[in-house]
Scaffold this active site. Structure first.
Site: not given
Length: 184
Positions: A146, A16, A99-101
């Site tokens: 995202a 990422e 993004i993600c966490a």
């Protein structure tokens, strides 16, 4: 020339962070990686050491066009200085990507109320006040979020599109052999 800062903490997801840096730089964006750890070297989720360009305190006062938070760990939400910076960028309507966490840091900052956002599946409880989106990448106003590692190229291309325009994002996507298959 547009500028962006990507903030790294121990446990960051290297795909990422580094794919985003790569795609943005290919598109002409000046990207600074900044360590949140107090050390120049930051250790990724998979124990890969990465040397950040700068320390958080050295860049927190700079005026970037966008700030970006990669995931991999919820720890990114616990950095007090980054929380202040996120709130400041939101109040000024400046561009933020996570993004993600990492969208959990935006939830903790209280800036997602009524906004569409996404994160890594199962972490939605950390998106305080958000409307949970359905797409792999969601942009609501000046905030782009995202889902996770596999969608990183699409996240990075969306950020590039926001910063440098669709033509540049399409050019970089073509060079990467990545079709723009979503409507962000």
């Amino acid at each position: 020339m547009k500028t962006a800062a990507i903030f790294l903490t121990d446990g960051f997801e290297e795909t990422e962070a580094l794919t985003t840096v790569d795609i943005l730089r290919r598109g002409g964006v000046v990207v600074t990686t900044a360590s949140l750890t107090g050390r120049q070297e930051v250790i990724s989720k998979n124990k890969i050491p990465v040397r950040a360009d700068a320390m958080f305190d050295a860049v927190k006062g700079e005026k970037f066009d966008m700030i970006i938070l990669p995931g991999g760990t919820l720890e990114i939400a616990n950095h007090a200085g980054l929380q202040e910076l996120v709130k400041k960028y939101d109040a000024e309507g400046k561009l933020i990507g996570a993004i993600c966490a990492a969208p959990a840091a935006l939830g903790k900052a209280g800036i997602l109320h009524g906004r569409t956002a996404v994160c890594y599946p199962g972490l939605e409880k950390h998106l305080t006040g958000a409307v949970i989106g359905k797409h792999i990448v969601e942009t609501d106003g000046h905030i782009t979020t995202a889902r996770g590692p596999a969608v990183t190229p699409f996240f990075a291309l969306k950020l590039l599109e926001i910063l440098e325009g669709k033509a540049m994002a399409d050019e970089v996507a073509e060079a990467f052999l990545i079709p723009m298959v979503y409507k962000g």
